[in-house]
Design an enzyme around this catalytic site. Structure first.
Site, mmCIF file in Angstrom:
data_model
loop_
_atom_site.group_PDB
_atom_site.id
_atom_site.type_symbol
_atom_site.label_atom_id
_atom_site.label_comp_id
_atom_site.label_asym_id
_atom_site.label_seq_id
_atom_site.Cartn_x
_atom_site.Cartn_y
_atom_site.Cartn_z
ATOM 1 N N ASP A 162 20.030 34.213 -73.413
ATOM 2 C CA ASP A 162 19.931 35.295 -72.527
ATOM 3 C C ASP A 162 19.553 36.504 -73.215
ATOM 4 O OD1 ASP A 162 23.314 34.110 -71.172
ATOM 5 O OD2 ASP A 162 21.189 33.873 -70.847
ATOM 6 N N TYR B 278 33.875 27.253 -61.383
ATOM 7 C CA TYR B 278 32.947 27.431 -60.146
ATOM 8 C C TYR B 278 32.267 26.354 -59.674
ATOM 9 C CZ TYR B 278 29.225 28.439 -63.990
ATOM 10 O OH TYR B 278 28.603 28.220 -64.915
ATOM 11 N N LYS C 238 27.003 29.661 -55.816
ATOM 12 C CA LYS C 238 28.019 29.525 -56.384
ATOM 13 C C LYS C 238 29.352 29.929 -56.205
ATOM 14 C CE LYS C 238 24.655 29.806 -60.187
ATOM 15 N NZ LYS C 238 23.957 30.571 -61.197
HETATM 16 C C1 LIG Z 1 24.954 25.480 -66.138
HETATM 17 C C2 LIG Z 1 25.029 24.284 -67.017
HETATM 18 C C3 LIG Z 1 24.766 23.960 -68.537
HETATM 19 N N1 LIG Z 1 24.654 22.822 -69.091
HETATM 20 C C4 LIG Z 1 24.737 22.691 -70.379
HETATM 21 C C5 LIG Z 1 23.460 23.316 -71.223
HETATM 22 C C6 LIG Z 1 23.729 23.782 -72.326
HETATM 23 O O1 LIG Z 1 23.647 22.624 -73.241
HETATM 24 C C7 LIG Z 1 25.142 24.104 -72.229
HETATM 25 C C8 LIG Z 1 25.583 25.674 -72.022
HETATM 26 O O2 LIG Z 1 24.661 26.113 -71.179
HETATM 27 P P1 LIG Z 1 24.335 27.641 -70.656
HETATM 28 O O3 LIG Z 1 24.322 28.235 -72.114
HETATM 29 O O4 LIG Z 1 23.113 27.636 -69.934
HETATM 30 O O5 LIG Z 1 25.658 27.751 -70.166
HETATM 31 P P2 LIG Z 1 25.853 29.358 -69.386
HETATM 32 O O6 LIG Z 1 25.284 30.431 -70.119
HETATM 33 O O7 LIG Z 1 27.368 29.491 -68.992
HETATM 34 O O8 LIG Z 1 25.260 29.327 -68.122
HETATM 35 C C9 LIG Z 1 26.030 29.598 -66.929
HETATM 36 O O9 LIG Z 1 26.072 30.846 -66.737
HETATM 37 C C10 LIG Z 1 25.901 31.610 -65.484
HETATM 38 C C11 LIG Z 1 27.424 32.335 -65.431
HETATM 39 C C12 LIG Z 1 25.624 30.929 -64.282
HETATM 40 O O10 LIG Z 1 25.754 31.046 -63.183
HETATM 41 C C13 LIG Z 1 25.139 29.543 -64.390
HETATM 42 O O11 LIG Z 1 26.123 28.618 -63.802
HETATM 43 C C14 LIG Z 1 24.931 28.966 -65.772
HETATM 44 O O12 LIG Z 1 23.506 29.419 -65.986
HETATM 45 O O13 LIG Z 1 25.716 23.484 -71.056
HETATM 46 C C15 LIG Z 1 25.215 21.675 -68.264
HETATM 47 O O14 LIG Z 1 25.160 20.364 -68.818
HETATM 48 N N2 LIG Z 1 25.323 21.890 -66.973
HETATM 49 C C16 LIG Z 1 25.306 23.017 -66.269
HETATM 50 O O15 LIG Z 1 25.482 23.161 -65.030
#
Ligand SMILES: Cc1cn([C@H]2C[C@H](O)[C@@H](COP(=O)(O)OP(=O)(O)O[C@H]3O[C@H](C)C(=O)[C@H](O)[C@H]3O)O2)c(=O)[nH]c1=O
Length: 187
Positions: free
Chosen positions: A170, A132, A72
């Site tokens: 988380d 990112y 990343k």
């Molecule tokens: C990561 C990702 C998520 N999603 C969807 C899945 C869920 O419906 C929604 C939110 O996902 P999430 O809660 O996992 O998003 P973050 O908490 O920002 O997760 C990210 O947070 C930290 C900073 C990280 O390094 C990763 O890139 C990633 O895990 O977006 C997608 O459709 N595509 C994607 O690439």
């Protein structure tokens, strides 16, 4: 563009040049040639963009399992974050240790987080936007995480557990010692 190594081998701190003029600024935010001189060959396949409204929003500590592990390259276009990368490469002399750097629209810095690392950040102000690049596509089946406040990792987050804004995923993630790591150090 400045590219610096960090106390853990692998992650890089990158600061592109910003050329200001009366209208504002121009910046070559990414150049494959300069990046690969420092990080080696990579192929980014997806750009992510997340917005977090509240100060103290924590997203992480995340990774994708093999064979869909992601490198990343993170930058901030609005506000500021404390960005964290945790070494989980089994056999690494810095296994379990982390780097934490402030990335902001103001300092224009970026962090490169290779595969084999957990990644997460905490917003330092309201209304933050993080952009990112990643080296593999999102895979829900390979999406995984470790608890943000894992005492064995010991990140000094700038927010208390009571005040941190977290997703349920988380908030309930396992500790590193509960899951171990599938990544191997190739020093
Ligand atoms: C990561 C990702 C998520 N999603 C969807 C899945 C869920 O419906 C929604 C939110 O996902 P999430 O809660 O996992 O998003 P973050 O908490 O920002 O997760 C990210 O947070 C930290 C900073 C990280 O390094 C990763 O890139 C990633 O895990 O977006 C997608 O459709 N595509 C994607 O690439």
């Amino acid at each position: 563009m400045k590219i610096e190594t960090l106390p853990i081998e692998g992650p890089l701190l990158i600061e592109p040049t910003r050329i200001g003029d009366a209208r504002g600024f121009f910046s070559e935010a990414f150049r494959a040639d300069r990046f690969e001189e420092a990080a080696g060959p990579v192929r980014f396949v997806q750009d992510n963009h997340s917005a977090s409204a509240a100060r103290g929003t924590i997203r992480g500590l995340h990774y994708q399992k093999e064979p869909r592990a992601q490198g990343k390259l993170i930058r901030v276009t609005k506000g500021a974050i404390l960005d964290v990368a945790v070494d989980i490469r089994v056999g690494s002399p810095t296994y379990g240790r982390h780097v934490a750097v402030e990335l902001s629209a103001e300092n224009w810095r970026q962090l490169w987080v290779p595969t084999g690392f957990l990644h997460g950040f905490c917003t330092l102000v309201e209304d933050v936007e993080v952009i990112y690049k990643v080296t593999d596509y999102y895979s829900r089946d390979h999406d995984a995480g470790v608890r943000w406040d894992d005492p064995d990792i010991g990140v000094a987050w700038p927010i208390s557990a009571e005040d941190a804004r977290l997703s349920d995923k988380d908030r309930t993630a396992p500790l590193l010692r509960e899951i171990g790591s599938e990544f191997t150090y190739r020093g």
